[in-house]
Design a protein around this motif. Structure first.
Motif, short mmCIF file in Angstrom:
data_model
loop_
_atom_site.label_atom_id
_atom_site.label_comp_id
_atom_site.label_asym_id
_atom_site.label_seq_id
_atom_site.Cartn_x
_atom_site.Cartn_y
_atom_site.Cartn_z
N LYS C 337 -12.10 -11.45 -12.03
CA LYS C 337 -11.81 -10.32 -12.91
C LYS C 337 -11.09 -9.25 -12.10
N VAL C 338 -9.90 -8.89 -12.53
CA VAL C 338 -9.11 -7.92 -11.77
C VAL C 338 -9.02 -6.62 -12.56
N THR C 339 -9.39 -5.53 -11.87
CA THR C 339 -9.18 -4.22 -12.46
C THR C 339 -8.45 -3.38 -11.43
N ARG C 340 -8.11 -2.17 -11.81
CA ARG C 340 -7.35 -1.33 -10.89
C ARG C 340 -8.15 -1.13 -9.58
N ALA C 341 -9.48 -1.09 -9.73
CA ALA C 341 -10.33 -0.83 -8.57
C ALA C 341 -10.23 -1.93 -7.51
N ASN C 342 -10.20 -3.17 -7.95
CA ASN C 342 -10.20 -4.25 -6.94
C ASN C 342 -8.84 -4.91 -6.79
N LEU C 343 -7.80 -4.24 -7.26
CA LEU C 343 -6.48 -4.86 -7.28
C LEU C 343 -6.02 -5.36 -5.92
N PRO C 344 -6.08 -4.50 -4.85
CA PRO C 344 -5.58 -4.99 -3.56
C PRO C 344 -6.33 -6.22 -3.07
N ASP C 345 -7.64 -6.21 -3.21
CA ASP C 345 -8.42 -7.36 -2.75
C ASP C 345 -8.09 -8.60 -3.57
N ALA C 346 -8.05 -8.38 -4.87
CA ALA C 346 -7.78 -9.51 -5.74
C ALA C 346 -6.41 -10.10 -5.43
N TYR C 347 -5.47 -9.23 -5.18
CA TYR C 347 -4.12 -9.70 -4.90
C TYR C 347 -4.12 -10.57 -3.65
N LYS C 348 -4.82 -10.06 -2.67
CA LYS C 348 -4.90 -10.79 -1.40
C LYS C 348 -5.57 -12.16 -1.62
N THR C 349 -6.60 -12.14 -2.43
CA THR C 349 -7.31 -13.40 -2.70
C THR C 349 -6.39 -14.42 -3.36
N ILE C 350 -5.69 -13.96 -4.35
CA ILE C 350 -4.89 -14.90 -5.13
C ILE C 350 -3.59 -15.28 -4.42
N TYR C 351 -2.91 -14.27 -3.88
CA TYR C 351 -1.58 -14.55 -3.32
C TYR C 351 -1.56 -14.71 -1.81
N ARG C 352 -2.69 -14.44 -1.17
CA ARG C 352 -2.80 -14.62 0.28
C ARG C 352 -1.85 -13.72 1.08
N ILE C 353 -1.32 -12.69 0.44
CA ILE C 353 -0.57 -11.67 1.17
C ILE C 353 -1.02 -10.31 0.69
N ASP C 354 -0.66 -9.29 1.44
CA ASP C 354 -1.08 -7.95 1.03
C ASP C 354 -0.33 -7.50 -0.21
N LEU C 355 -0.95 -6.57 -0.89
CA LEU C 355 -0.33 -5.99 -2.07
C LEU C 355 1.04 -5.45 -1.69
N PRO C 356 2.08 -5.75 -2.47
CA PRO C 356 3.41 -5.20 -2.13
C PRO C 356 3.37 -3.69 -2.10
N THR C 357 4.20 -3.13 -1.24
CA THR C 357 4.18 -1.67 -1.04
C THR C 357 4.40 -0.93 -2.35
N GLU C 358 5.28 -1.49 -3.14
CA GLU C 358 5.56 -0.90 -4.44
C GLU C 358 4.26 -0.62 -5.21
N MET C 359 3.38 -1.61 -5.18
CA MET C 359 2.12 -1.47 -5.92
C MET C 359 1.16 -0.56 -5.18
N THR C 360 1.15 -0.70 -3.86
CA THR C 360 0.27 0.18 -3.08
C THR C 360 0.60 1.63 -3.35
N GLU C 361 1.90 1.92 -3.34
CA GLU C 361 2.32 3.29 -3.62
C GLU C 361 1.89 3.72 -5.00
N ALA C 362 2.11 2.84 -5.95
CA ALA C 362 1.76 3.18 -7.32
C ALA C 362 0.26 3.43 -7.44
N LEU C 363 -0.51 2.64 -6.71
CA LEU C 363 -1.97 2.79 -6.77
C LEU C 363 -2.41 4.13 -6.26
N SER C 364 -1.73 4.59 -5.21
CA SER C 364 -2.19 5.82 -4.57
C SER C 364 -1.75 7.06 -5.33
N GLN C 365 -0.95 6.88 -6.37
CA GLN C 365 -0.50 8.06 -7.10
C GLN C 365 -1.50 8.53 -8.14
#
Ligand SMILES: Nc1ncnc2c1ncn2[C@@H]1O[C@H](COP(=O)(O)OP(=O)(O)OP(=O)(O)O)[C@@H](O)[C@H]1O
Ligand SMILES: Nc1ncnc2c1ncn2[C@@H]1O[C@H](COP(=O)(O)OP(=O)(O)OP(=O)(O)O)[C@@H](O)[C@H]1O
Ligand SMILES: [Mg+2]
Ligand SMILES: [Mg+2]
Lengths: 509, 324, 365, 324
Positions: C337-365
């Motif tokens: 289950k993916v929500t905004r709260a666990n997005l970076p972890d979930a992304y890493k789990t599924i895609y095996r790479i870190d959240l793209p910067t684009e999304m990281t930036e968006a998250l921090s806004q």
């Protein structure tokens, strides 16, 4: 009026939409007679005959054969009644072969099976065509034939039906002398065997030679029916056009043309299969006729000058420069009225106006937009000048009578004021009145410096228009003569057949 | 006279009541609108937003269909428009992802459409292959290329201006997609009806040979028409991607059939020579309205298909005189 | 609660008692909800292992494999393929054919028949339909190819004998997570709509069922007021437009795959709705919905499969089967289950790479 | 002068090199076979089984395409064939499930195809709506109906005789699907080429007015052609269901485009009047062979699409004289 009428059409009415085309027309045909049906373009001749063959359904009136009323509601009913027709606009399927067209719906079968006997069909077609004196391969697709040959196929098809009544709607309009003569022989033969023939034509000369009686129509009404023996061409023309409207279709000697440099120079032209070595010139203001047998390659020469065909060798020089393809030709003022109006001349589903405008679009375009109001004036002038019979400029070209369609094709080029006008069988199906007007217009334009090349299978026409006549024979210009030196059609006819007559008269152009 | 003989004496595509038929699509469009207004007007169909939605969701089909009207009028067909739309969407999105400004992306996208269009045009006019085959092959080829380029992954578009301009933006309260489709339809209408080029297209489609004899460069005309179709498909691709803020290889699947349907529904003859852009526009809106209305009515997918299919046939049957 | 006048999909069947029982549980984390098609319990994919010795043996075998997909074009398919191909590469198994039936059963049969010619040792495939394609799978199996199914098996083939295993997401759980995510984002109450894939398709059917079951069992204040179908993901927006026109005060939507979900996003934007008053959940965790979620857009929750892991599991089971080892017949990859709260972890789990910067930036806004 | 003008001096559909072009599809078919035989002959392409597979998997398209050749030759189009195939498959399967014997199911299935065909025929010939629209509408309508009737569920077929006859059976070692397609193609060939009806179809498509003048009842001809197309689609549906031992609402999706492609590839003119069943058969086999060979070659899906798309264009370009 001794013989009883075999076919009686009485009080026939027909309108298309609100426009009446036939108003109480009566027509009768005797057994074994050749009955000429005459009338100006749009008089209603084709419409009347299409009612007889079940293509159109009449609004009112009766048709009797042998005194019995008959209901000709569709083409097969007419065929059962023994009526066949050579259509003016050709009822041929271009994608099928000659043989397939001739025998459509009546194909010979392999005995005892439902399957078509294709070789028998081809054999029979070949025999028929031979009788008509032409050598056409029955297995060529009709779409690749020239109009003249298509017309012969159309004739062959009608003949093959062994009809009791044969309607010929301008059967010779694209034929040249030899084929016409062969046809006349056939007509005589058919007549002897008791077949009745309705013969529609605008070629005045031939009418009186073959017909027994003549009926003249004008504006959807019969104005005259009489024995041909009692008639003169003048009387018929007067009946067709109305009193006082006699048309003259005669040659004027325009005098020697001023000695200008030739605008068109054709040099040693060699084209695939038929044309070997053709050389001639045309000067501005000159009207040159090109005579030849059917299939001698006249059309091909015309198309080569127009830039549509590539010569094997030789060249075409226009106004000092070689012609580099069709669009170059058009840009530089060459116009071609092609021989097949339906295929090459008209967008049948477009209006009269759009058709006339098509080669003239650039002239009426300002800021990318076509100035329709301005263009309409030109269109209306063309309609008037060539007396095109139409309900208005917006009528679809397809709905016009054959002769009127042809006038559009001529009119759209005349409106463009070309420097060289090539006319390939220009007056196919055009009535005598309009013909003389067209000839007058062309002469007037030639007087202003337009050069004209006329191709016609109708010698009368060539003789009436040309200042000079070139005779194409065996792939070469066999003779060049001044019109004023040609005494009769007969003479020209001989020249076309390849007999070198009076070589002393050949001019050097 | 029975109507029978009249009809049978000419080919089916050139009905004399063609004029009247041209209006049928408008009449039917109004009728369908009216029907939905009465039955589901209270369920949100009549809201401004919903009407705008219809216009928006049909915008891509409209844009493609306008160019398709040109193609069909000239006697050809273009089946590659759907995959070309996807190609352009991907091109634009990838160019933006690579850091270029959106106008450059737009130029690149339209350029990709022009490339496909000119290939189609080349094979049809220079080599002389039937356009149905050329564009069918091209449709597959380009779709394969779209897949290859992106490994079937979607490419997202972050540029706000782009997304507003080509997608969900509004100008003076009017959705930009609606503006696009109206502008394209208007331009198309003027070009087809009032310019020499338009006349030449119609003449080419009406009788190619006669058009040539009259000096129309029919090859050039056809080539141009394919170019236009490629460009329009590319624009549609940009609209898809602007609307979804993403580009994906499978955009525009089936768009070719939808667009052709809109064109024919509008009264253009599939055999060339006759074309009406306003009819096409109405045809496209009619299809969109039907789809929208049936969803709001609460029909399930199978019912929607049955009703929509039936209406398309009836819409035209309606314009025919009974028995004619 | 499910509205009384709701029109369920044509293929819908009521959830079983067992499903309802699980649906009523407070948390379903760690629970395998779906049973296999034959009622067999699911084996967790994480527990599949190959020993070094086994790996060596596989490498030595010089095996070949063919992959027959039912469609391509989403992250699910491409991640799955990556998982498969990477694992096969590691195991020295050569991929000799790859096909895409593009949703067409007949094309899939043609594909399978062509694959049969190549006589691969192994086939990994997702049948588009359990009945129509059955013959073709049987023929391949009978010719000696081991078969591993993705998501569902075909009729007339038995686990252990005719095929090695089905590797599937826990589709009922996927649906239930969606209900959870939607309910959470709405604070447990509101009117929602369900947009389903209208064609009868085994896995999506289960997800819809799971969603409905969970709402019925656990969220009395979530009202499912409408269920609408789409038969083409690209049509999602058009359908969502209609739904929002008809139910302008709707609070949320279950929007099936990511493409229709993004259609719904556009639709909601245009309708003047904001992420504060309208939530969308969907069942594909791909770049576009992830970005929208990171940007605090309409996508409030995603019930994600683990396609890469699933691909790895499929390849692993395949390798075991090639060695003639016993394999569990129903392997389940649990959803995430993916929500905004666990997005970076979930992304890493599924895609095996870190959240793209684009999304990281968006998250921090 | 350039060859340019020569070509344009005749309408595209009446190429004089048509004869030669007719053979192109055979030549290309042989060339493609040869290419695959050399490159992947050792990977199983050349096995009897694989060659049979190609024939079997193209059987439905072939059957539909044979009738489509008739439709196109008569100047019309039928887009409803795919959903009609599904309808017939479902009809047959449901009738068998209801306990009737398979011959009754077959009759019912063909009957359902005839119903769709006669509806198409009615709207095209009696009401006079362009066939593109009628059959597009029908395609949707019937597909919706297929979905509705079965709730999108598959319907399985237990009858062994049926499945052998229409599906996976063999007779004298030859797959029944191959026999079906050869028989249908042969009958089609004979009818089109050697019967009066075939001639009338070609005449109707070549010039409807001329055909009417010659006494061909072109409406009846067109109506019959739609009936035939419906029946052939129904037979294809039975073959689908026999092959899968199941019927499902989505059978035959996209079959219409594939079939039309096979027809045009075979050398039939989209404008009517010319048709060749043997060309169609070769066209269908060509498409099937390409699809099969590319998979065996190990190309990935996007590459398969690109190559297949490219080949379709080249297959025809190849038959053109250079520059012509
Ligand atoms: N289908 C039609 N619809 C409308 N008007 C028509 C139609 N067919 C013919 N007409 C009109 O009827 C009139 C008579 O045409 P018809 O073809 O009978 O003339 P015609 O005497 O044969 O002339 P021509 O010598 O030029 O062949 C023309 O004005 C023509 O425009
Ligand atoms: N005997 C024939 N059989 C078949 N087609 C022929 C024959 N003769 C000529 N043609 C075709 O007719 C077309 C026109 O030929 P050509 O230019 O020789 O005509 P022409 O001399 O103007 O005679 P006309 O036009 O009066 O028939 C050519 O394209 C040619 O293919
Ligand atoms: Mg006439
Ligand atoms: Mg000539």
């Amino acid at each position: 009026m001794s013989a009883p009428a075999f076919l009686e059409m009485s009080d026939i009415r027909k309108s298309f939409g609100t426009i009446p085309v036939l108003q109480r027309v009566s027509f009768s045909l005797r057994k074994g007679e050749v009955h000429a049906l005459m009338g100006g373009n749009g008089a209603g001749k084709s419409t009347l005959m299409k009612i007889l063959t079940g293509v159109y359904t009449k609004d009112s009136g009766t048709i009797r054969i042998d005194g019995q009323p008959i209901d000709l509601h569709d083409t097969s009913a007419a065929e059962r009644a023994g009526i066949a027709m050579i259509f003016q606009e050709f009822s041929l399927v271009p994608t099928l072969t000659v043989a397939q067209n001739i025998w459509l719906k009546r194909e010979p079968r392999l005995s005892g099976t439902p399957f078509i006997n294709n070789s028998e069909m081809v054999r029979r077609s070949r025999a028929l065509l031979e009788e008509l004196g032409v050598d056409i391969d029955p297995e060529t697709p009709v779409g690749s034939l020239s109009v003249g040959f298509m017309q012969i196929v159309e004739i062959a098809k009608a003949l093959s039906k062994n009809a009791r009544i044969l309607v010929m709607d301008e059967p010779t309009s694209s034929l040249s002398e030899a084929e016409t003569e062969a046809l006349f022989d056939l007509v005589a033969k058919l007549k002897r065997s008791g077949i009745s023939i309705v013969y529609i034509s605008h070629r005045m000369a031939e009418i009186l030679t073959i017909c027994d009686r003549v009926t003249v129509m004008r504006d959807g009404q019969t104005v005259l029916t009489d024995d041909c023996a009692d008639m003169t061409v003048e009387q018929i023309v007067e009946a067709m056009l109305g009193r006082g409207n006699t048309a003259s279709f005669e040659w004027h000697d325009r005098g020697p043309r001023p000695d200008a440099a030739p605008i068109l120079q054709v040099r040693n032209l060699r084209l695939p299969t038929r044309v070997n070595d053709v050389t001639f010139d045309i000067r501005p203001g000159e009207i040159v006729g090109l005579a030849g047998l059917m299939g001698s390659g006249r059309t091909e020469i015309a198309e080569t000058i127009f830039g549509r065909r590539a010569p094997v060798s030789g060249e075409v020089i226009f106004a000092g420069q070689p012609v580099r393809g069709q669009f170059d030709a058009i840009d530089r003022g060459i116009a071609l009225v092609p021989e097949d109006r339906r295929k090459m001349g008209l967008v049948l589903e477009h209006s009269v106006k759009d058709n006339v405008l098509l080669p003239n679009l650039a002239r009426f375009t300002r800021n990318f937009l076509v100035q329709d109001a301005e263009a309409l004036k030109t269109v209306n002038r063309t309609i008037r000048d060539l007396s095109i019979k139409t309900d208005g400029p917006d009528k679809l070209a397809r709905l016009l009578s054959g002769g009127n369609q042809q006038k559009i094709v001529i009119g759209k080029w005349l409106a463009r004021d070309p420097r060289l006008l090539i006319l390939d069988e220009p007056t196919i199906g055009v009535d005598i009145g309009a013909k003389s007007e067209i000839v007058a217009t062309i002469r007037a334009m030639a007087d202003r410096g337009m050069a004209v090349l006329v191709i016609s299978s109708e010698l009368e026409e060539l003789m009436a228009i040309s200042d000079r006549i070139l005779v194409l024979h065996a792939g070469r210009i066999a003779q060049k003569m001044n019109r004023r030196d040609v005494a009769s059609e007969e003479e020209l006819h001989h020249a076309i057949q390849g007999h070198h007559i009076q070589p002393s008269r050949v001019v050097h152009a | 006279m029975q109507s029978k003989a009249t009809i049978s004496s000419r080919p089916a595509s050139f009905m004399p009541d063609f004029q009247w038929r041209n209006y049928v699509v408008y009449i039917f469009f109004v009728a369908v609108l009216g029907f939905f207004a009465v039955t589901i007007g209270d369920k949100g169909f009549l809201t401004m937003m919903n009407l705008f939605n219809i216009a928006r969701t049909t915008a891509m089909i409209t844009v493609i269909a306008v160019a398709m009207t040109f193609v069909i009028s000239s006697g050809e067909l273009d089946l590659s428009v759907g995959s070309t739309a996807a190609l352009a969407a991907l091109t634009g999105a990838l160019v933006m992802q690579a850091g270029f400004a959106w106008p450059i992306a737009v130029v690149a996208a339209i350029g990709s459409g022009l490339v496909v269009g000119s290939l189609n045009g080349f094979f049809v006019t220079v080599i002389g292959i039937p356009s149905f085959l050329v564009t069918l092959g091209m449709m597959q080829f380009v779709r394969g290329f779209d897949m290859r380029v992106t490994y079937t992954n979607p490419v997202s578009i972050a540029d706000k201006t782009f997304n507003a301009l080509f997608g969900s933006g509004k100008f003076f309260g009017i959705p930009s997609l609606l503006i696009w489709s109206v502008v394209i339809a208007l331009i198309g209408h003027i070009v087809l009806k009032y310019t020499g080029f338009g006349r030449e297209i119609l003449a080419t489609g009406g009788n190619r040979q006669a058009a040539e004899y009259s000096g129309v460069k029919t090859r050039r005309v056809k080539f141009m028409v394919f170019l236009l179709s490629g460009a329009a498909a590319a624009l549609a691709g940009l609209l898809y991607s602007g609307m979804m803020q993403t580009a994906r290889f499978n955009f525009g699947e089936g768009a070719e059939l939808m667009a052709i349907a809109a064109v024919i529904l509008g009264g253009t003859s599939l055999f060339g020579g006759k074309g009406t852009i306003l009819g096409t526009f109405a045809g496209s809106l009619l299809i969109g309205t039907i789809n929208n209305g049936l969803i709001i009515m609460g029909l399930d997918v199978s019912e929607q298909m049955m009703v929509a299919g039936g209406i398309i046939i009836l819409a035209v049957a309606f314009g025919k005189k009974p028995g004619a | 609660e499910i509205a009384a006048d709701i029109q369920h999909p044509l293929w819908y069947t009521e959830p079983s008692a067992k499903t309802m029982e699980i649906a009523a549980m407070d948390s379903i984390d760690g629970v395998v909800v779906s049973d296999g098609q034959r009622g067999e319990p699911g084996f967790p994919a994480a527990d599949l292992k190959l020993t070094d010795e086994q790996i060596e043996k596989v490498r030595a075998g010089k095996f070949t494999v063919a992959i027959s997909m039912g469609w391509l074009g989403d992250d699910w398919a491409s991640q799955q393929l990556i998982g498969l191909k990477e694992t096969f590469e590691k195991l020295g198994i050569e991929v000799v054919a790859e096909t895409n039936a593009n949703w067409d059963d007949a094309k899939q049969i043609a594909d399978l028949e062509t694959i049969a010619v190549l006589k691969p040792d192994l086939l990994v495939s997702i049948p588009l339909n359990g009945q129509t394609t059955a013959q073709a799978y049987k023929a391949i199996e009978e010719a000696g190819t081991k078969v591993v199914f993705i998501d569902q098996a075909v009729e007339g083939m038995n686990p252990g004998e005719d095929y090695a295993a089905i590797i599937s997401s826990d589709n009922l759980a996927l649906g239930m997570y969606l209900a959870d995510a939607l309910a959470e984002s709405l604070g447990g109450k509101g009117d929602v709509a369900a947009m389903y894939f209208a064609n009868d398709f085994y896995v999506t059917n289960l997800r819809y069922e799971g969603f409905i079951a969970r709402v019925m069992a656990k969220y009395p204040d979530i009202n499912v007021v409408a269920a609408v179908g789409h038969n083409n993901p690209n049509k999602g927006q058009e359908v969502a437009d209609g739904v929002l026109a008809r139910y302008p005060t709707l609070n949320g939507m279950y929007a099936s795959w990511s493409i229709p979900a993004m259609g719904a996003v556009t639709s909601a934007t245009v309708a003047g709705r904001t992420p504060d008053d309208f939530k969308i959940v969907n069942e594909n965790f791909d770049q576009i919905v992830a970005l929208n979620m990171a940007q605090d857009g309409f996508i409030a929750g995603i019930s994600s499969q683990r396609p890469y892991d699933q691909g790895v599991a499929e390849a692993t089971v395949g390798a075991l089967a090639l060695l003639g080892e016993e394999t569990p017949s129903y392997v389940v990859v649990p959803p995430l289950k993916v929500t905004r709260a666990n997005l970076p972890d979930a992304y890493k789990t599924i895609y095996r790479i870190d959240l793209p910067t684009e999304m990281t930036e968006a998250l921090s806004q």
